[in-house]
Design a protein around this motif. Structure first.
Motif, PDB file in Angstrom:
ATOM      1  N   ALA A  26       0.827  -1.211   0.000  1.00  0.00           N
ATOM      2  CA  ALA A  26       0.000   0.000   0.000  1.00  0.00           C
ATOM      3  C   ALA A  26       0.860   1.259   0.000  1.00  0.00           C
ATOM      4  CB  ALA A  26      -0.974  -0.002   1.180  1.00  0.00           C
ATOM      5  N   ASP A  27       1.835   1.277  -0.937  1.00  0.00           N
ATOM      6  CA  ASP A  27       2.763   2.404  -1.051  1.00  0.00           C
ATOM      7  C   ASP A  27       3.433   2.703   0.282  1.00  0.00           C
ATOM      8  OD1 ASP A  27       4.171   4.314  -2.490  1.00  0.00           O
ATOM      9  OD2 ASP A  27       2.722   5.905  -2.067  1.00  0.00           O
ATOM     10  N   GLY A  28       3.938   1.641   0.889  1.00  0.00           N
ATOM     11  CA  GLY A  28       4.618   1.832   2.175  1.00  0.00           C
ATOM     12  C   GLY A  28       3.696   2.418   3.221  1.00  0.00           C
ATOM     13  N   TYR A  29       2.462   1.849   3.325  1.00  0.00           N
ATOM     14  CA  TYR A  29       1.463   2.358   4.273  1.00  0.00           C
ATOM     15  C   TYR A  29       1.296   3.871   4.100  1.00  0.00           C
ATOM     16  CZ  TYR A  29       1.656  -2.150   6.758  1.00  0.00           C
ATOM     17  OH  TYR A  29       1.594  -3.489   7.094  1.00  0.00           O
ATOM     18  N   GLY A  30       1.335   4.317   2.844  1.00  0.00           N
ATOM     19  CA  GLY A  30       1.158   5.728   2.544  1.00  0.00           C
ATOM     20  C   GLY A  30       2.426   6.556   2.609  1.00  0.00           C
ATOM     21  N   HIS A  31       3.540   5.968   2.995  1.00  0.00           N
ATOM     22  CA  HIS A  31       4.778   6.727   3.191  1.00  0.00           C
ATOM     23  C   HIS A  31       5.664   6.781   1.952  1.00  0.00           C
ATOM     24  CE1 HIS A  31       3.467   5.810   7.279  1.00  0.00           C
ATOM     25  NE2 HIS A  31       4.344   6.663   7.763  1.00  0.00           N
ATOM     26  N   GLY A  32       5.366   5.950   0.958  1.00  0.00           N
ATOM     27  CA  GLY A  32       6.202   5.869  -0.236  1.00  0.00           C
ATOM     28  C   GLY A  32       6.974   4.573  -0.248  1.00  0.00           C
ATOM     29  N   MET A  33       6.550   3.647  -1.080  1.00  0.00           N
ATOM     30  CA  MET A  33       7.082   2.285  -1.050  1.00  0.00           C
ATOM     31  C   MET A  33       8.579   2.222  -1.326  1.00  0.00           C
ATOM     32  SD  MET A  33       5.855  -0.981  -3.354  1.00  0.00           S
ATOM     33  CE  MET A  33       6.351  -0.258  -4.936  1.00  0.00           C
ATOM     34  N   ILE A  34       9.034   2.871  -2.381  1.00  0.00           N
ATOM     35  CA  ILE A  34      10.422   2.681  -2.807  1.00  0.00           C
ATOM     36  C   ILE A  34      11.417   3.354  -1.858  1.00  0.00           C
ATOM     37  CG2 ILE A  34      12.060   3.183  -4.666  1.00  0.00           C
ATOM     38  CD1 ILE A  34       9.641   2.649  -6.597  1.00  0.00           C
ATOM     39  N   PRO A  35      11.239   4.632  -1.497  1.00  0.00           N
ATOM     40  CA  PRO A  35      12.181   5.209  -0.520  1.00  0.00           C
ATOM     41  C   PRO A  35      12.192   4.464   0.809  1.00  0.00           C
ATOM     42  CG  PRO A  35      10.923   6.941  -1.608  1.00  0.00           C
ATOM     43  CD  PRO A  35      10.282   5.649  -1.987  1.00  0.00           C
ATOM     44  N   CYS A  36      11.026   3.997   1.248  1.00  0.00           N
ATOM     45  CA  CYS A  36      10.983   3.301   2.538  1.00  0.00           C
ATOM     46  C   CYS A  36      11.630   1.928   2.445  1.00  0.00           C
ATOM     47  CB  CYS A  36       9.537   3.193   3.024  1.00  0.00           C
ATOM     48  SG  CYS A  36       8.839   4.785   3.544  1.00  0.00           S
ATOM     49  N   ALA A  37      11.457   1.234   1.324  1.00  0.00           N
ATOM     50  CA  ALA A  37      12.115  -0.057   1.151  1.00  0.00           C
ATOM     51  C   ALA A  37      13.628   0.112   1.179  1.00  0.00           C
ATOM     52  CB  ALA A  37      11.671  -0.704  -0.156  1.00  0.00           C
ATOM     53  N   ARG A  38      14.121   1.124   0.487  1.00  0.00           N
ATOM     54  CA  ARG A  38      15.564   1.354   0.464  1.00  0.00           C
ATOM     55  C   ARG A  38      16.094   1.690   1.856  1.00  0.00           C
ATOM     56  NH1 ARG A  38      15.548   4.867  -5.132  1.00  0.00           N
ATOM     57  NH2 ARG A  38      15.922   3.104  -6.557  1.00  0.00           N
ATOM     58  N   ALA A  39      15.372   2.542   2.575  1.00  0.00           N
ATOM     59  CA  ALA A  39      15.811   2.922   3.917  1.00  0.00           C
ATOM     60  C   ALA A  39      15.824   1.714   4.844  1.00  0.00           C
ATOM     61  CB  ALA A  39      14.909   4.021   4.477  1.00  0.00           C
ATOM     62  N   ALA A  40      14.807   0.850   4.738  1.00  0.00           N
ATOM     63  CA  ALA A  40      14.746  -0.338   5.592  1.00  0.00           C
ATOM     64  C   ALA A  40      15.902  -1.282   5.300  1.00  0.00           C
ATOM     65  CB  ALA A  40      13.412  -1.050   5.402  1.00  0.00           C
ATOM     66  N   LEU A  41      16.232  -1.468   4.035  1.00  0.00           N
ATOM     67  CA  LEU A  41      17.360  -2.329   3.682  1.00  0.00           C
ATOM     68  C   LEU A  41      18.671  -1.755   4.215  1.00  0.00           C
ATOM     69  CD1 LEU A  41      16.285  -3.259   0.047  1.00  0.00           C
ATOM     70  CD2 LEU A  41      16.442  -4.839   1.984  1.00  0.00           C
ATOM     71  N   GLU A  42      18.794  -0.427   4.152  1.00  0.00           N
ATOM     72  CA  GLU A  42      19.992   0.220   4.697  1.00  0.00           C
ATOM     73  C   GLU A  42      20.126  -0.030   6.198  1.00  0.00           C
ATOM     74  OE1 GLU A  42      19.828   3.900   1.469  1.00  0.00           O
ATOM     75  OE2 GLU A  42      19.203   4.209   3.550  1.00  0.00           O
ATOM     76  N   ALA A  43      18.983  -0.189   6.870  1.00  0.00           N
ATOM     77  CA  ALA A  43      18.991  -0.374   8.326  1.00  0.00           C
ATOM     78  C   ALA A  43      19.071  -1.843   8.735  1.00  0.00           C
ATOM     79  CB  ALA A  43      17.751   0.271   8.938  1.00  0.00           C
ATOM     80  N   GLY A  44      19.198  -2.736   7.774  1.00  0.00           N
ATOM     81  CA  GLY A  44      19.410  -4.132   8.127  1.00  0.00           C
ATOM     82  C   GLY A  44      18.329  -5.104   7.738  1.00  0.00           C
ATOM     83  N   ALA A  45      17.237  -4.634   7.162  1.00  0.00           N
ATOM     84  CA  ALA A  45      16.256  -5.569   6.626  1.00  0.00           C
ATOM     85  C   ALA A  45      16.906  -6.357   5.489  1.00  0.00           C
ATOM     86  CB  ALA A  45      15.019  -4.831   6.123  1.00  0.00           C
ATOM     87  N   THR A  46      16.537  -7.615   5.347  1.00  0.00           N
ATOM     88  CA  THR A  46      17.046  -8.417   4.235  1.00  0.00           C
ATOM     89  C   THR A  46      15.940  -8.864   3.299  1.00  0.00           C
ATOM     90  OG1 THR A  46      16.966 -10.358   5.684  1.00  0.00           O
ATOM     91  CG2 THR A  46      19.098  -9.245   5.451  1.00  0.00           C
ATOM     92  N   TRP A  47      14.701  -8.714   3.728  1.00  0.00           N
ATOM     93  CA  TRP A  47      13.538  -9.026   2.915  1.00  0.00           C
ATOM     94  C   TRP A  47      12.649  -7.793   2.818  1.00  0.00           C
ATOM     95  CZ3 TRP A  47      11.868 -14.021   1.111  1.00  0.00           C
ATOM     96  CH2 TRP A  47      12.699 -15.094   1.470  1.00  0.00           C
ATOM     97  N   VAL A  48      11.900  -7.707   1.731  1.00  0.00           N
ATOM     98  CA  VAL A  48      10.882  -6.682   1.560  1.00  0.00           C
ATOM     99  C   VAL A  48       9.588  -7.400   1.191  1.00  0.00           C
ATOM    100  CG1 VAL A  48      10.179  -4.605   0.310  1.00  0.00           C
ATOM    101  CG2 VAL A  48      12.602  -5.017   0.779  1.00  0.00           C
ATOM    102  N   GLY A  49       8.491  -7.028   1.844  1.00  0.00           N
ATOM    103  CA  GLY A  49       7.212  -7.693   1.605  1.00  0.00           C
ATOM    104  C   GLY A  49       6.187  -6.764   1.001  1.00  0.00           C
ATOM    105  N   THR A  50       5.446  -7.275   0.017  1.00  0.00           N
ATOM    106  CA  THR A  50       4.359  -6.528  -0.600  1.00  0.00           C
ATOM    107  C   THR A  50       3.112  -7.401  -0.640  1.00  0.00           C
ATOM    108  OG1 THR A  50       4.691  -7.247  -2.906  1.00  0.00           O
ATOM    109  CG2 THR A  50       6.050  -5.410  -2.123  1.00  0.00           C
ATOM    110  N   ALA A  51       1.982  -6.765  -0.799  1.00  0.00           N
ATOM    111  CA  ALA A  51       0.756  -7.527  -0.987  1.00  0.00           C
ATOM    112  C   ALA A  51       0.653  -8.000  -2.435  1.00  0.00           C
ATOM    113  CB  ALA A  51      -0.459  -6.685  -0.608  1.00  0.00           C
ATOM    114  N   THR A  52       0.722  -7.078  -3.381  1.00  0.00           N
ATOM    115  CA  THR A  52       0.422  -7.424  -4.767  1.00  0.00           C
ATOM    116  C   THR A  52       1.688  -7.663  -5.581  1.00  0.00           C
ATOM    117  OG1 THR A  52       0.459  -5.168  -5.665  1.00  0.00           O
ATOM    118  CG2 THR A  52      -1.589  -5.907  -4.600  1.00  0.00           C
ATOM    119  N   PRO A  53       1.586  -8.476  -6.630  1.00  0.00           N
ATOM    120  CA  PRO A  53       2.746  -8.662  -7.506  1.00  0.00           C
ATOM    121  C   PRO A  53       3.158  -7.380  -8.211  1.00  0.00           C
ATOM    122  CG  PRO A  53       0.791  -9.755  -8.407  1.00  0.00           C
ATOM    123  CD  PRO A  53       0.461  -9.344  -7.013  1.00  0.00           C
ATOM    124  N   GLU A  54       2.195  -6.504  -8.499  1.00  0.00           N
ATOM    125  CA  GLU A  54       2.541  -5.236  -9.145  1.00  0.00           C
ATOM    126  C   GLU A  54       3.461  -4.409  -8.258  1.00  0.00           C
ATOM    127  OE1 GLU A  54      -0.907  -6.988 -11.065  1.00  0.00           O
ATOM    128  OE2 GLU A  54      -0.561  -6.486  -8.947  1.00  0.00           O
TER     129      GLU A  54
END
Length: 386
Positions: free
Chosen positions: A40-68
């Motif tokens: 849902a676009d990073g719970y409204g926060h912006g999916m791509i910037p938030c995914a990148r920031a999370a990976l920088e902080a140590g996340a190793t997986w990223v989860g989405t609802a839809t294939p799109e």
């Protein structure tokens, strides 16, 4: 907010806070891998910037609802492991396989579609089998689990799939002590034991969402999947505030007052005149409404910080605007009106708006619409992704 001249309305996203939240949540589950949920676009926060920031902080997986969503992450160059779980027949299975996305399978129809996609792509699909342990949404029922496990193992023997995960989702982890938590864990362990007894060797087993990550350590298994907590919002007031868990809200929504004017006593305000001024006063116009995601259900109760004081939406929240009674104060036109933020400047929080609207804070942040620009603070990548 940092600009002296605010736009009509904007959502400021503090990526430093998001990174800190990821580190804090990882500390709650130190032996588990971390999946940053950015649906849902990073719970409204912006999916791509938030995914990148999370990976920088140590996340190793990223989860989405839809294939799109998953494919958009890959198209933007987001690395790490990406998983998506909400599939319908005829979905972009082949594209997901080719993009190295882990896909969730809850039933035989989905396994058939992903194996066909793997054949067409000429490569092995990464598959995670979802168990319905009591939520009653997606997931394979326990009585159908043996058939799905057997079929998945046959497809794995044929080189079409690799079962990378076994997983499920809680129904009531946000309600401390709810009996379904233990019940679901018991069912999950039984379904894991069956799959592993039949020969499934998954990389990760996971069931923990945000509240379980924070309060149910026995649910951490190999991976946790925080969603709303990563954005600094408590998954439930009953389990604690963000501050109780060392989390900081990431989104601040503010607008520039579009009008400040004097009004006499008994002056009707907004549609239906559900509010009339009790005395002569000043009215401020906040140029944001339900077209921007501000909940109409908070009419008459939605809180706003203007000039250091809490104000309340006076009368109906309209599509593009609503009014606050300034009680005779006269801030300048263009003055900042903070709808919600972290709360440490005295401003309301998303939870305050949730109470005002009779909903949950998840909805407040997620519903902020696309015509509200996101402004990213402490973004470490050049270019625009929003």
């Amino acid at each position: 907010m940092t600009d002296t001249a605010l736009p009509r309305v904007r959502a400021e996203i503090d990526l430093a806070a998001l990174r800190a939240n990821v580190r804090t949540l990882r500390a709650h589950a130190p032996t588990a891998a971390f999946m940053a949920v950015v649906k849902a676009d990073g719970y409204g926060h912006g999916m791509i910037p938030c995914a990148r920031a999370a990976l920088e902080a140590g996340a190793t997986w990223v989860g989405t609802a839809t294939p799109e969503e998953a494919l958009a992450l890959r198209a933007a160059g987001v690395g790490g492991r990406v998983m998506c779980w909400l599939w319908t027949p005829g979905g972009p299975w082949r594209e997901a396989v080719e993009a190295d996305v882990d896909v969730s399978v809850s039933g035989m129809w989905a396994l058939r579609e992903v194996t066909a996609a793997a054949r067409a792509a000429g490569r092995t699909a990464r598959v995670q089998l979802k168990a319905d342990t009591g939520l009653g949404r997606n997931g394979c029922m326990p009585e159908d689990w043996p058939e799905l496990i057997a079929a998945a193992l046959r497809a794995e023997a044929d080189g079409l799939v690799k079962v990378t995960g076994l997983w499920s989702h809680f129904a009531c982890a946000d309600e401390p002590g709810h009996p379904s938590i233990k019940s679901q864990l018991d069912v999950f362990r039984e379904m894991l034991a069956y799959a592993e007894g039949e020969g499934v060797r998954a990389e990760v087993r996971h069931i923990a969402n945000s509240p379980a990550t924070l309060t149910v350590p026995e649910a951490h298994f190999d991976l946790v999947r925080p969603g709303i907590a990563m954005y600094g919002v408590s998954p439930s007031p009953e389990i604690g505030t963000p501050q109780d868990f060392g989390l900081r809200p990431v989104m601040t929504v503010a607008a520039a007052l579009a009008s400040v004017k004097h009004a006499p006593a008994d002056h009707g305000v907004s549609y239906g005149h559900h509010y009339t001024t009790p005395v002569a006063t000043t009215l401020g116009l906040v140029p944001a409404g339900y077209g921007d995601g501000i909940p109409r259900h908070a009419s008459g109760s939605g809180p706003v910080l203007v000039s250091g004081k809490w104000r309340t939406a006076a009368g109906r929240i309209a599509m593009d605007q609503f009014v606050v009674d300034l009680g005779g104060d006269e801030p300048e036109v263009g003055a900042e009106a903070v709808l919600f933020g972290a709360g440490d400047r005295g401003e309301p929080t998303a939870e305050d708006w949730a109470r005002a609207a009779g909903t949950i804070a998840y909805e407040i942040v997620t519903r902020i619409g696309s015509r509200v620009p996101r402004v990213y603070v402490d973004e470490r990548h050049s270019g625009s992704d929003d």
